[in-house]
Design an enzyme around this catalytic site. Structure first.
Site, mmCIF file in Angstrom:
data_model
loop_
_atom_site.group_PDB
_atom_site.id
_atom_site.type_symbol
_atom_site.label_atom_id
_atom_site.label_comp_id
_atom_site.label_asym_id
_atom_site.label_seq_id
_atom_site.Cartn_x
_atom_site.Cartn_y
_atom_site.Cartn_z
ATOM 1 N N GLU A 40 50.494 -40.814 16.617
ATOM 2 C CA GLU A 40 49.954 -42.032 16.008
ATOM 3 C C GLU A 40 49.921 -41.842 14.494
ATOM 4 O OE1 GLU A 40 45.783 -43.158 16.471
ATOM 5 O OE2 GLU A 40 45.212 -41.061 16.744
ATOM 6 N N LYS A 118 46.566 -50.119 19.959
ATOM 7 C CA LYS A 118 45.528 -49.247 20.511
ATOM 8 C C LYS A 118 44.349 -50.058 21.043
ATOM 9 C CE LYS A 118 42.891 -45.086 19.216
ATOM 10 N NZ LYS A 118 42.545 -44.191 18.091
ATOM 11 N N CYS A 156 45.766 -41.595 21.464
ATOM 12 C CA CYS A 156 44.652 -40.719 21.100
ATOM 13 C C CYS A 156 43.397 -40.921 21.959
ATOM 14 C CB CYS A 156 44.359 -40.882 19.619
ATOM 15 S SG CYS A 156 43.487 -39.485 18.868
#
Length: 266
Positions: A40, A118, A156
């Site tokens: 990312e 995300k 993440c």
């Protein structure tokens, strides 16, 4: 198919980051890789998310995405990389800018395969990612196909939410790509490895967990097979790892442990 994990050290120089991505793509192409996976915030990164992340954001037809697509086409390799996608919104106090933390999947011909914004923002350990980053408005799974396999996208902090991994597996994902800049801290490296292995074991999938390097992140990118074995792990320096993966291994793991068929809670 053959996949490359690209553990890099992105910084605040976007041109330098894009050149680094191109260099890693060239290396992976020479090794016969079908797909290379970057962390990312590949195009822009620093130790704290701040207003500069919003200022650097672009639409997905902007120069950063265009250069990534050109790089994929130049080397004939599929690319997944994190970038900052522009978003404008209005709140009660007037107009306010935030960016999306987006993963862009690009085909070997330079076409856009998928984009994932995300879902879960990192408001932990004194961080407030949500102050400058906007969560995906629609928290839906995003998958794409490459080299005869189906890939699911995660970013993440998403790794801490097993339901997303399960939804991706239910949507057909055989490989979870976890593109990260995992914030350092007490026991964080152990948690990174444990969570990545758990997502593989729970769903009978490969997990390609790719992270930025220290000091911003922890490194320790890894490819985990559908039974939870680490096939290859990197250390803390910028590096790549290129390995072969197969849908046969996914099928074999799911036949041995058919949890997808046995689970009763939905």
């Amino acid at each position: 198919m053959r996949i490359t994990l690209a553990q890099i050290d992105s910084g605040t120089d976007v041109d330098r980051n894009l050149d680094l991505i191109a260099d890693y793509c060239a290396r992976a192409a020479r090794e016969g890789s079908d797909l290379i996976v970057f962390p990312e915030y590949s195009s822009y990164e620093k130790s704290r998310v701040d207003q500069s992340f919003v200022d650097m954001a672009e639409p997905l037809d902007g120069p950063v995405a265009a250069k990534l697509q050109a790089t994929a086409a130049r080397y004939g390799i599929a690319v997944v990389a994190g970038l900052l996608e522009a978003s404008r919104e209005r709140d009660g106090s007037g107009e306010r800018d935030r960016a999306f933390n987006t993963l862009l999947a690009i085909g070997p011909d330079g076409s856009r395969l998928a984009g994932y914004r995300k879902i879960h923002l990192f408001d932990c350990q004194g961080f407030r990612e949500s102050d400058y980053i906007k969560a995906a408005p629609e928290p839906v799974p995003v998958t794409f196909s490459c080299g005869g396999m189906t890939f699911g996208l995660m970013t993440c902090y998403d790794l801490r939410f097993p339901e997303l991994a399960r939804i991706l597996a239910d949507a057909g994902a055989e490989v979870l790509l976890v593109c990260s800049s995992w914030v350092p801290g007490t026991a964080k490296t152990e948690q990174w490895a444990t969570l990545a292995k758990a997502r593989a074991i729970e769903n009978g999938v490969y997990v390609a967990a790719v992270s930025q390097t220290p000091p911003v992140s922890i490194g320790y990118s890894m490819l985990i097979d559908p039974l939870g074995t680490v096939l290859h792990g990197l250390g803390t320096e910028p590096a790549t790892a290129t390995l072969d993966i197969s849908p046969d291994a996914v099928q074999a793991a799911r036949e041995q442990f058919p949890t997808w068929r046995h689970h009763r809670i939905h």
